[in-house]
Design a protein around this motif. Structure first.
Motif, PDB file in Angstrom:
ATOM      1  N   GLY A  77       0.805  -1.205   0.000  1.00 52.05           N
ATOM      2  CA  GLY A  77       0.000   0.000   0.000  1.00 52.05           C
ATOM      3  C   GLY A  77       0.842   1.260   0.000  1.00 52.05           C
ATOM      4  N   TRP A  78       0.169   2.382   0.192  1.00 48.26           N
ATOM      5  CA  TRP A  78       0.844   3.679   0.178  1.00 48.26           C
ATOM      6  C   TRP A  78       0.164   4.594   1.202  1.00 48.26           C
ATOM      7  CZ3 TRP A  78      -2.289   1.556  -3.356  1.00 48.26           C
ATOM      8  CH2 TRP A  78      -3.490   2.210  -3.658  1.00 48.26           C
ATOM      9  N   ALA A  79       0.866   5.623   1.592  1.00 49.92           N
ATOM     10  CA  ALA A  79       0.363   6.525   2.627  1.00 49.92           C
ATOM     11  C   ALA A  79      -0.583   7.565   2.024  1.00 49.92           C
ATOM     12  CB  ALA A  79       1.520   7.216   3.328  1.00 49.92           C
ATOM     13  N   SER A  80      -1.701   7.782   2.696  1.00 51.75           N
ATOM     14  CA  SER A  80      -2.627   8.863   2.364  1.00 51.75           C
ATOM     15  C   SER A  80      -2.746   9.787   3.561  1.00 51.75           C
ATOM     16  CB  SER A  80      -4.013   8.309   2.005  1.00 51.75           C
ATOM     17  OG  SER A  80      -3.960   7.527   0.829  1.00 51.75           O
ATOM     18  N   GLN A  81      -3.166  11.013   3.295  1.00 53.04           N
ATOM     19  CA  GLN A  81      -3.310  11.989   4.370  1.00 53.04           C
ATOM     20  C   GLN A  81      -4.674  12.650   4.320  1.00 53.04           C
ATOM     21  OE1 GLN A  81       0.402  14.389   3.769  1.00 53.04           O
ATOM     22  NE2 GLN A  81       0.768  13.848   5.911  1.00 53.04           N
ATOM     23  N   TRP A  82      -5.203  12.926   5.501  1.00 54.40           N
ATOM     24  CA  TRP A  82      -6.376  13.785   5.682  1.00 54.40           C
ATOM     25  C   TRP A  82      -6.073  14.684   6.872  1.00 54.40           C
ATOM     26  CZ3 TRP A  82      -9.777  14.591   9.792  1.00 54.40           C
ATOM     27  CH2 TRP A  82     -10.877  15.406   9.505  1.00 54.40           C
ATOM     28  N   GLU A  83      -6.119  15.996   6.641  1.00 54.67           N
ATOM     29  CA  GLU A  83      -5.717  16.937   7.687  1.00 54.67           C
ATOM     30  C   GLU A  83      -4.344  16.531   8.222  1.00 54.67           C
ATOM     31  OE1 GLU A  83      -7.328  19.647   8.278  1.00 54.67           O
ATOM     32  OE2 GLU A  83      -9.227  19.263   7.244  1.00 54.67           O
ATOM     33  N   GLU A  84      -4.195  16.344   9.528  1.00 54.44           N
ATOM     34  CA  GLU A  84      -2.893  16.000  10.101  1.00 54.44           C
ATOM     35  C   GLU A  84      -2.660  14.497  10.197  1.00 54.44           C
ATOM     36  OE1 GLU A  84      -5.393  16.892  13.810  1.00 54.44           O
ATOM     37  OE2 GLU A  84      -5.669  16.682  11.647  1.00 54.44           O
ATOM     38  N   LEU A  85      -3.591  13.684   9.698  1.00 48.22           N
ATOM     39  CA  LEU A  85      -3.492  12.230   9.833  1.00 48.22           C
ATOM     40  C   LEU A  85      -2.849  11.590   8.609  1.00 48.22           C
ATOM     41  CD1 LEU A  85      -7.068  11.485  11.209  1.00 48.22           C
ATOM     42  CD2 LEU A  85      -5.007  12.109  12.493  1.00 48.22           C
ATOM     43  N   THR A  86      -2.123  10.497   8.845  1.00 49.43           N
ATOM     44  CA  THR A  86      -1.552   9.678   7.781  1.00 49.43           C
ATOM     45  C   THR A  86      -1.993   8.237   8.009  1.00 49.43           C
ATOM     46  OG1 THR A  86       0.395  11.110   7.634  1.00 49.43           O
ATOM     47  CG2 THR A  86       0.571   8.932   6.645  1.00 49.43           C
ATOM     48  N   PHE A  87      -2.415   7.547   6.942  1.00 51.38           N
ATOM     49  CA  PHE A  87      -2.907   6.178   7.094  1.00 51.38           C
ATOM     50  C   PHE A  87      -2.643   5.416   5.805  1.00 51.38           C
ATOM     51  CE2 PHE A  87      -6.132   9.418   6.569  1.00 51.38           C
ATOM     52  CZ  PHE A  87      -6.706   9.115   5.345  1.00 51.38           C
ATOM     53  N   ASN A  88      -2.629   4.092   5.920  1.00 56.44           N
ATOM     54  CA  ASN A  88      -2.290   3.243   4.789  1.00 56.44           C
ATOM     55  C   ASN A  88      -3.500   3.028   3.876  1.00 56.44           C
ATOM     56  OD1 ASN A  88      -0.203   1.475   3.548  1.00 56.44           O
ATOM     57  ND2 ASN A  88      -1.745  -0.101   3.898  1.00 56.44           N
ATOM     58  N   THR A  89      -3.240   3.003   2.581  1.00 58.49           N
ATOM     59  CA  THR A  89      -4.271   2.772   1.572  1.00 58.49           C
ATOM     60  C   THR A  89      -3.834   1.613   0.690  1.00 58.49           C
ATOM     61  OG1 THR A  89      -4.764   5.144   1.546  1.00 58.49           O
ATOM     62  CG2 THR A  89      -5.605   3.827  -0.277  1.00 58.49           C
ATOM     63  N   ARG A  90      -4.740   0.674   0.467  1.00 53.96           N
ATOM     64  CA  ARG A  90      -4.453  -0.451  -0.423  1.00 53.96           C
ATOM     65  C   ARG A  90      -5.761  -1.155  -0.745  1.00 53.96           C
ATOM     66  NH1 ARG A  90      -1.206  -4.984   2.942  1.00 53.96           N
ATOM     67  NH2 ARG A  90      -1.389  -6.019   0.905  1.00 53.96           N
ATOM     68  N   PRO A  91      -5.869  -1.804  -1.894  1.00 57.21           N
ATOM     69  CA  PRO A  91      -7.078  -2.580  -2.198  1.00 57.21           C
ATOM     70  C   PRO A  91      -7.236  -3.739  -1.222  1.00 57.21           C
ATOM     71  CG  PRO A  91      -5.781  -2.176  -4.188  1.00 57.21           C
ATOM     72  CD  PRO A  91      -4.912  -1.784  -3.027  1.00 57.21           C
ATOM     73  N   THR A  92      -8.440  -3.929  -0.728  1.00 54.59           N
ATOM     74  CA  THR A  92      -8.732  -5.037   0.176  1.00 54.59           C
ATOM     75  C   THR A  92      -9.680  -6.022  -0.509  1.00 54.59           C
ATOM     76  OG1 THR A  92     -10.759  -4.164   1.191  1.00 54.59           O
ATOM     77  CG2 THR A  92      -8.647  -3.333   2.049  1.00 54.59           C
ATOM     78  N   PRO A  93      -9.776  -7.259  -0.005  1.00 56.57           N
ATOM     79  CA  PRO A  93     -10.690  -8.231  -0.610  1.00 56.57           C
ATOM     80  C   PRO A  93     -12.161  -7.833  -0.519  1.00 56.57           C
ATOM     81  CG  PRO A  93      -9.071  -9.320   0.802  1.00 56.57           C
ATOM     82  CD  PRO A  93      -8.952  -7.858   1.063  1.00 56.57           C
ATOM     83  N   PHE A  94     -12.456  -6.789   0.286  1.00 60.87           N
ATOM     84  CA  PHE A  94     -13.852  -6.386   0.497  1.00 60.87           C
ATOM     85  C   PHE A  94     -14.214  -5.150  -0.316  1.00 60.87           C
ATOM     86  CE2 PHE A  94     -12.004  -8.248   4.349  1.00 60.87           C
ATOM     87  CZ  PHE A  94     -12.740  -9.422   4.402  1.00 60.87           C
ATOM     88  N   ARG A  95     -13.448  -4.898  -1.394  1.00 63.36           N
ATOM     89  CA  ARG A  95     -13.645  -3.806  -2.355  1.00 63.36           C
ATOM     90  C   ARG A  95     -13.300  -2.428  -1.829  1.00 63.36           C
ATOM     91  NH1 ARG A  95     -19.685  -3.952  -4.460  1.00 63.36           N
ATOM     92  NH2 ARG A  95     -19.358  -6.166  -4.013  1.00 63.36           N
ATOM     93  N   HIS A  96     -13.042  -2.307  -0.514  1.00 62.61           N
ATOM     94  CA  HIS A  96     -12.622  -1.023   0.043  1.00 62.61           C
ATOM     95  C   HIS A  96     -11.123  -0.838  -0.143  1.00 62.61           C
ATOM     96  CE1 HIS A  96     -16.579  -1.128   1.682  1.00 62.61           C
ATOM     97  NE2 HIS A  96     -16.318  -2.117   2.506  1.00 62.61           N
ATOM     98  N   LEU A  97     -10.638   0.365   0.212  1.00 63.79           N
ATOM     99  CA  LEU A  97      -9.212   0.638   0.113  1.00 63.79           C
ATOM    100  C   LEU A  97      -8.630   1.081   1.455  1.00 63.79           C
ATOM    101  CD1 LEU A  97     -10.348   1.408  -3.041  1.00 63.79           C
ATOM    102  CD2 LEU A  97      -7.863   1.531  -3.252  1.00 63.79           C
ATOM    103  N   GLY A  98      -9.205   0.579   2.543  1.00 68.57           N
ATOM    104  CA  GLY A  98      -8.621   0.795   3.858  1.00 68.57           C
ATOM    105  C   GLY A  98      -9.259   1.892   4.678  1.00 68.57           C
ATOM    106  N   TYR A  99     -10.150   2.679   4.094  1.00 73.38           N
ATOM    107  CA  TYR A  99     -10.876   3.696   4.851  1.00 73.38           C
ATOM    108  C   TYR A  99     -12.077   4.133   4.020  1.00 73.38           C
ATOM    109  CZ  TYR A  99      -8.780   7.351   1.876  1.00 73.38           C
ATOM    110  OH  TYR A  99      -8.402   8.131   0.813  1.00 73.38           O
ATOM    111  N   PHE A 100     -12.986   4.882   4.647  1.00 79.05           N
ATOM    112  CA  PHE A 100     -14.202   5.331   3.972  1.00 79.05           C
ATOM    113  C   PHE A 100     -14.121   6.848   3.771  1.00 79.05           C
ATOM    114  CE2 PHE A 100     -15.485   1.485   6.312  1.00 79.05           C
ATOM    115  CZ  PHE A 100     -15.925   0.716   5.246  1.00 79.05           C
ATOM    116  N   PRO A 101     -13.755   7.312   2.569  1.00 78.61           N
ATOM    117  CA  PRO A 101     -13.540   8.749   2.366  1.00 78.61           C
ATOM    118  C   PRO A 101     -14.796   9.599   2.539  1.00 78.61           C
ATOM    119  CG  PRO A 101     -13.430   7.548   0.283  1.00 78.61           C
ATOM    120  CD  PRO A 101     -13.445   6.522   1.362  1.00 78.61           C
ATOM    121  N   ASP A 102     -15.974   9.008   2.365  1.00 80.88           N
ATOM    122  CA  ASP A 102     -17.196   9.795   2.551  1.00 80.88           C
ATOM    123  C   ASP A 102     -17.430  10.174   4.008  1.00 80.88           C
ATOM    124  OD1 ASP A 102     -17.584   7.046   3.013  1.00 80.88           O
ATOM    125  OD2 ASP A 102     -19.743   7.219   2.757  1.00 80.88           O
ATOM    126  N   MET A 103     -16.631   9.603   4.933  1.00 84.84           N
ATOM    127  CA  MET A 103     -16.762   9.946   6.349  1.00 84.84           C
ATOM    128  C   MET A 103     -16.021  11.232   6.724  1.00 84.84           C
ATOM    129  SD  MET A 103     -18.720   7.838   8.007  1.00 84.84           S
ATOM    130  CE  MET A 103     -18.196   8.022   9.729  1.00 84.84           C
TER     131      MET A 103
END
Length: 286
Positions: free
Chosen positions: A77-103
């Motif tokens: 995966g690779w690092a994504s940022q929102w505001e001051e947060l950093t979190f991992n992003t990658r395709p998962t078997p459940f069609r998501h990519l590690g977080y819900f951007p609409d939140m």
């Protein structure tokens, strides 16, 4: 209650580029992905979508499917940022990519109340918990998946928040909430994102329509006259925002404040239209 819409706007590491014909084209950092989206009933703005990967759903209505890759992506995966947060992003078997951007608008809304303590039930990979902790809250994060909680810890380290006041708990969310009630606990804020169907770490079965009323009743008992909010999101079910809004209103009416319900949505880059993603209900101390 008149339903309202909370709209997620694009940010540097995420954007909804286009949507239509039951699919959506999204930008996650430097990569593009196509995923199924049954609510995109319209035609897309462009007939030519180029993406690094597409999720091909299975024949099972309740899930399943696989990723089809057009390019090679980073293995871990690779690092994504929102505001001051950093979190991992990658395709998962459940069609998501590690977080819900609409939140994202929900994270901002909760932080505005500056809760001293918060409970995140069904907390997934912890971006909501980190958003609350970064705003000064002591957070209890609960998810039945050890893998998700491990990823949440990794995301905390990526955000340099490994020492933040967050309790990471692998447990059945409904059972944990019931135990907190018996222990006489209380929270300034509660966020919960229950699935349609799930299993706890010991095989406990969760069915949304059957078990949600009891869970909301327990969440109400964890709030008091000084509490500030409860936020409930529901994905992928045939249920009305008005229905869950009334459920929250009946349980929280004695707290004062206000109850609202509606839809989460994401604004599309191509035309500015709003793609609905989930329904929500929230109580807040207005």
């Amino acid at each position: 209650m008149t339903p309202i819409t909370l709209i997620g706007e694009p940010w540097p590491d995420y954007g909804l580029l286009d949507s239509g014909h039951g699919r959506k084209l999204e930008r996650y950092g430097p990569h593009r992905f196509i995923r199924p989206e049954p609510q995109a009933l319209w035609a897309p703005a462009s007939p030519d979508w180029q993406a690094d990967a597409e999720f091909i759903p299975g024949s099972d209505e309740d899930g399943g499917g696989r990723w089809q890759f057009a390019t090679k992506l980073p293995q871990h995966g690779w690092a994504s940022q929102w505001e001051e947060l950093t979190f991992n992003t990658r395709p998962t078997p459940f069609r998501h990519l590690g977080y819900f951007p609409d939140m994202a608008p929900v994270w901002s809304w909760m932080r505005g109340y500056k809760p001293a303590s918060a409970l995140n039930l069904f907390g997934y990979t912890g971006v909501g918990s980190l958003a609350l902790a970064a705003a000064g809250a002591t957070v209890t994060h609960v998810d039945a998946s050890k893998k998700s909680v491990d990823q949440a810890r990794t995301n905390a380290a990526l955000s340099q928040m490994q020492d933040a006041p967050i309790r990471w708990i692998v447990d059945d969310a409904a059972k944990f909430a019931a135990r907190e009630v018996r222990r006489g606990k209380r929270y300034d804020g509660i966020i919960l994102d229950p699935p349609k169907f799930g299993r706890g770490p010991d095989g406990e079965v969760w069915r949304l329509e059957e078990h949600l009323p009891g869970l909301i009743a327990d969440c109400r008992k964890l709030l008091d006259a000084d509490s500030k909010f409860l936020f409930l999101t529901v994905y992928a079910v045939r249920m009305s925002a008005l229905a869950i809004g009334e459920l929250v209103r009946q349980h929280c009416a004695d707290l004062g404040g206000s109850v609202e319900c509606g839809e989460l949505g994401v604004r599309e880059d191509a035309r500015g239209l709003i793609l609905p993603t989930a329904i929500f209900a929230r109580w807040s101390r207005s």
